[in-house]
Design a protein around this motif. Sequence first.
Motif, PDB file in Angstrom:
ATOM      1  N   ILE A  80       0.817  -1.221   0.000  1.00  0.00           N
ATOM      2  CA  ILE A  80       0.000   0.000   0.000  1.00  0.00           C
ATOM      3  C   ILE A  80       0.853   1.275   0.000  1.00  0.00           C
ATOM      4  O   ILE A  80       0.316   2.372   0.065  1.00  0.00           O
ATOM      5  N   HIS A  81       2.149   1.123  -0.131  1.00  0.00           N
ATOM      6  CA  HIS A  81       3.033   2.253   0.126  1.00  0.00           C
ATOM      7  C   HIS A  81       3.363   3.075  -1.117  1.00  0.00           C
ATOM      8  O   HIS A  81       2.915   2.794  -2.229  1.00  0.00           O
ATOM      9  N   ALA A  82       4.179   4.121  -0.900  1.00  0.00           N
ATOM     10  CA  ALA A  82       4.441   5.134  -1.919  1.00  0.00           C
ATOM     11  C   ALA A  82       5.338   4.624  -3.035  1.00  0.00           C
ATOM     12  O   ALA A  82       6.256   3.827  -2.816  1.00  0.00           O
ATOM     13  N   ILE A  83       5.083   5.145  -4.244  1.00  0.00           N
ATOM     14  CA  ILE A  83       5.960   4.898  -5.384  1.00  0.00           C
ATOM     15  C   ILE A  83       6.566   6.215  -5.899  1.00  0.00           C
ATOM     16  O   ILE A  83       7.414   6.201  -6.777  1.00  0.00           O
TER      17      ILE A  83
ATOM     18  N   ALA B 181       6.776   9.377 -14.109  1.00  0.00           N
ATOM     19  CA  ALA B 181       8.122   9.139 -14.625  1.00  0.00           C
ATOM     20  C   ALA B 181       9.140   8.866 -13.524  1.00  0.00           C
ATOM     21  O   ALA B 181      10.088   8.118 -13.724  1.00  0.00           O
ATOM     22  N   GLY B 182       8.959   9.462 -12.366  1.00  0.00           N
ATOM     23  CA  GLY B 182       9.935   9.282 -11.287  1.00  0.00           C
ATOM     24  C   GLY B 182       9.593   8.169 -10.313  1.00  0.00           C
ATOM     25  O   GLY B 182      10.186   8.080  -9.236  1.00  0.00           O
ATOM     26  N   ALA B 183       8.651   7.318 -10.673  1.00  0.00           N
ATOM     27  CA  ALA B 183       8.189   6.272  -9.749  1.00  0.00           C
ATOM     28  C   ALA B 183       9.314   5.304  -9.381  1.00  0.00           C
ATOM     29  O   ALA B 183      10.084   4.867 -10.237  1.00  0.00           O
ATOM     30  N   LYS B 184       9.395   4.995  -8.083  1.00  0.00           N
ATOM     31  CA  LYS B 184      10.364   4.028  -7.570  1.00  0.00           C
ATOM     32  C   LYS B 184       9.614   3.012  -6.710  1.00  0.00           C
ATOM     33  O   LYS B 184       9.457   3.200  -5.501  1.00  0.00           O
ATOM     34  N   PRO B 185       9.125   1.949  -7.341  1.00  0.00           N
ATOM     35  CA  PRO B 185       8.344   0.967  -6.589  1.00  0.00           C
ATOM     36  C   PRO B 185       9.212   0.107  -5.687  1.00  0.00           C
ATOM     37  O   PRO B 185      10.444   0.083  -5.822  1.00  0.00           O
TER      38      PRO B 185
ATOM     39  N   LYS C 275       1.350  -0.622  -8.848  1.00  0.00           N
ATOM     40  CA  LYS C 275       0.725   0.697  -8.756  1.00  0.00           C
ATOM     41  C   LYS C 275       1.056   1.595  -9.949  1.00  0.00           C
ATOM     42  O   LYS C 275       0.281   2.500 -10.277  1.00  0.00           O
ATOM     43  N   ILE C 276       2.188   1.370 -10.587  1.00  0.00           N
ATOM     44  CA  ILE C 276       2.565   2.220 -11.712  1.00  0.00           C
ATOM     45  C   ILE C 276       1.571   2.061 -12.856  1.00  0.00           C
ATOM     46  O   ILE C 276       1.006   3.035 -13.359  1.00  0.00           O
ATOM     47  N   GLN C 277       1.333   0.827 -13.272  1.00  0.00           N
ATOM     48  CA  GLN C 277       0.374   0.600 -14.355  1.00  0.00           C
ATOM     49  C   GLN C 277      -1.044   0.929 -13.913  1.00  0.00           C
ATOM     50  O   GLN C 277      -1.841   1.474 -14.681  1.00  0.00           O
ATOM     51  N   LEU C 278      -1.349   0.609 -12.656  1.00  0.00           N
ATOM     52  CA  LEU C 278      -2.686   0.912 -12.131  1.00  0.00           C
ATOM     53  C   LEU C 278      -2.937   2.418 -12.159  1.00  0.00           C
ATOM     54  O   LEU C 278      -4.018   2.873 -12.569  1.00  0.00           O
TER      55      LEU C 278
END
Length: 335
Positions: A156-159, A307-311, A318-321
Amino acid sequence: MKSFSYAQATKPADAVQLLGAQPQSKFIAGGTNLVDLMKYAVENPDRLVDISHLDLAKIEPANGGLRIGALARNSDVAANALVQKQFPLLAEALLAGASPQLRNMATMGGNLLQRTRCNYFYDVSQPCNKRTPGRDAGDAAFRPTGCGAIGGYNRIHAILGSSESCIATNPSDMNVALAALDAVVQVTGPNGSRSIPILEFHRLPGTTPQRDTVLEDNELITAIDLPTSAVGGKSHYLKVRDRASYAFALVSVAARLVTQNGMIREARIALGGVAHKPWRLPVVEQTMVGKPATEATFRTAAQALLAGAKPHEHNAFKIQLAENAIIRALQTVSS
């Protein structure tokens, strides 16, 4: 729960004075978040200052828009005719959050200050830089005590916008809508009153994840101002969650779009469930202006926002979602 004293304020100035008169004091109004935190020993105030009797619950026109008092209940704001007519995005987001019983108690100011629902934050047996920030005995430099979520279960955390100290997310639906509506938060404190644009109100974690907002010591939220867009348009709040009732967002999108002859004149996109604060990049919105309101334009904007997502190990989905949710929300308001 730790024992505490209680004081009741009748004026904003009294509330500020009462809070500052005793260390470890907290304001309480609806208490829908604070009482839970006290039960779990995450918050341990020595005194509660009750502000529920302050005259801060009005919803009224102001400067072409609306001023909503900090003590207005979420359910009253969602049902207000002026809000529904001028700012349906806010009403939609409020109705997507929590249960009717909680909305009947929760206040607008309290919702602004709602704390993360990270499981490690709530579990006092786990390391958490947000709950128990480290300090070096020799100076005031931050020394991490650890983040259980980074190496733990972090679905559930931040990307976006996270740091090595914290990957918690802001849980509020309302905050995401306010970000897309260019809201301004009115506060008062020992040094007077000030206005804080909503995009500056919440903070990214950095090395001080214990600070969710830019509020200074003993400041009180008094109102939220909503300016009316000069060019109208449509809005929509899309919330993606594990179940339909009373669940926090995995990803949410507050979208506003103004189009003319199929071309975009103005755009606002704010994301929830992906960062320590509502995530909005005005520079991306500006790139949409003058372009056709098509799926291709929406996808390009979505990819730029992410663009800056860091999963992490469990939340890469979550990126595609989020990309799909942004496109869907924009398609809804472009039709």
